[in-house]
Design an enzyme around this catalytic site. Sequence first.
Site, mmCIF file in Angstrom:
data_model
loop_
_atom_site.group_PDB
_atom_site.id
_atom_site.type_symbol
_atom_site.label_atom_id
_atom_site.label_comp_id
_atom_site.label_asym_id
_atom_site.label_seq_id
_atom_site.Cartn_x
_atom_site.Cartn_y
_atom_site.Cartn_z
ATOM 1 N N GLU A 132 1.087 -1.118 0.003
ATOM 2 C CA GLU A 132 0.225 -0.038 -0.217
ATOM 3 C C GLU A 132 0.489 1.157 -0.233
ATOM 4 O O GLU A 132 0.859 1.784 0.994
ATOM 5 C CB GLU A 132 -1.005 -0.350 1.759
ATOM 6 N N HIS A 185 -1.066 -1.460 10.613
ATOM 7 C CA HIS A 185 -0.946 -3.194 11.002
ATOM 8 C C HIS A 185 -0.140 -2.764 11.510
ATOM 9 O O HIS A 185 0.548 -1.786 11.378
ATOM 10 C CB HIS A 185 -0.470 -3.535 8.843
#
Length: 650
Positions: free
Chosen positions: A356, A634
């Site tokens: 990402e 995350h």
Amino acid sequence: MVLHTSPFSSAFLRFLHSLSWGLIFPCFWLFDRLLASFLATTYEKRQHSEDPCYFRALCILISTPLYLALVVATLPFAFLGFLLWAPLQTVRRPYIYSQLGRADKNRAEQGNAGTPINDWKASGKSFCFCSANVCLLPDSLARFNNLSDTQGRAKEVGKRISNGASRPQIKIYIDSPTNTSISAVSFTSLVSPQGGGEVPSKVASVAGGVRSMSLTEHKHESNGEAEKEPEVSSSSNLQGQEQENTPLNEPDSASVVQISISAPEPSNDQEPEDSQMPNDKLKEGDSGSLDSKTASRDSLVKFHISDSNAVNNKLVYRASMIKKASARKRRHAVDSFDHEISAFFPANLDFLCLQEVFDKRAAEKLKNQLHHYFQHVIYDVGCYAWKGCGPFKFLNSGLLLASRYPILDASYCCFPNGRGEDALAAKGALFVKVHVGSTPQDQRIVGYISSTHLHALEADCAVRCEQLDLLVDWQSEFIKSTSRPAGADSPEDMVAFNVICGDLNFDNCSSEDKLEQQHSLFTRYKDPCRLGPGEDKPWVVGTLLDPSGLYDEEVSSPENLQKIMENEEGRKEYLVYPTSKNHGSSQKGRKIPLKGSGRRIDYILYTEEGLQPEWKVDIEEFSFITQLAGLTDHLPVSMRMTVSTGDEEP
């Protein structure tokens, strides 16, 4: 294979691309700011909680017409730029390879172990891998995950990774007659309070070899609890200490501590540029950035104690990792390696796979920061517009790979079966071949790393399974096509490891993910965290954080998040769990599914297939990392493995 150092083959095409993007960017940036003005993060809401209720509405009423007018004014230029930009993407290369120049390489080698291909040993070598999803989307899209300031976060992410990885790797090995559950306590959180990763003088005195030290148990009364503190002997008493110790099988004997340091001190002249962090959240004293003046105060505590058997006061270094080692360290009967929840990225990190990294400007900033430690970076991976597969691609794959070892070959493949909003990004897989050493006969020793990011929509299990099939097939083709150097008489390369890293967007405990859990990928590749389909090992924690709690004080720093993750009840407040019929209520009113240990969707897998027949792969340690607290939703994961050749050192 020639690595692509620029997105286009000629300077003229690069000029046209820069011109087209220059026409598009003002409209793109203004539209991004317009959307972002309607999406506030929880941290911004708390900052303005005392403002009058009409204040935010007034700001929106003023800014919205202004942004709309500017968007309309720049739209014709953006349209012209798009007409030029879109056709150029058909000849765009799939990635950009960045390597430090000679001067920069010499400077980087002063801050870490340098290019490590020359230190391959006949008996084998250790390698460290890390994978992280950093959510560097355009600012308006990142706010859907409760994150903002993508550009500032990119700089800080790179700075934390580089500073964490360039620390010396310091380990304490404890052989205690009273505590056999701890055989290796990692001192990876040991840093100087002044930052920069300097080794304290008394600990640095043992650098260059492993020395034995005495461990004296001190009772330190704190809140009515007794703690055992390891005492590091003064350097003048280090030699010969092992012979003076009483036998370990006697009840009153002192335990033995060994400290090893496996990396030199980082260079003091290597300081990343300062960056303004999102929402002014990071300031001096934040323990997440190792160059802050008060970095890691909880990880390194200096204090003097007096002992009745000691003549002088001795300086004791106490790490939080020792204090709570029983909660963080194995040893589980089912495990043959160490595991921990660490507040820092592992020292001597060799390979980094990020997902990402969609924003191009953020990718450039992140790459520049990573170059303070990694010499080789592949970024801006993927395709745009109508090139490749599927519908129009607004975003690239978001993959980035950094390596301390030279990259020999690289290839990117795009998944053709994306659906919904995921189809707007060129998600796929990046395959890289790295040079990790050579035999005395000049035969190359190489490793293969695959980085990927699978389909995100939870209901599309079949899509992810198809992508896993493609991943395995593509990797096999890549290995086959790059198995030997150029030249008919060149021998095949010797393969040291084959690793897959990435965000697979499914876990090993949700009943909805059974199809992916039973995929054939897991028969070829080993998952260090997995017992079997649908069952993780007891020490495993989830890697997907609840976005709504990212800015809570309890998890606002790496060390606070580390403490929460170590607490089985505490982490239920901040991890995303598999759906369950049974729910409990937390103190904040959140619904907490009582199943598993959270969704672990970030993986590092390895295989022994295709390696040299007599070579063996052993996992040394596996870590869940909290150093990016407040910067992403995350938890990064890391794995250190040892490749043993079976030969003895000459």
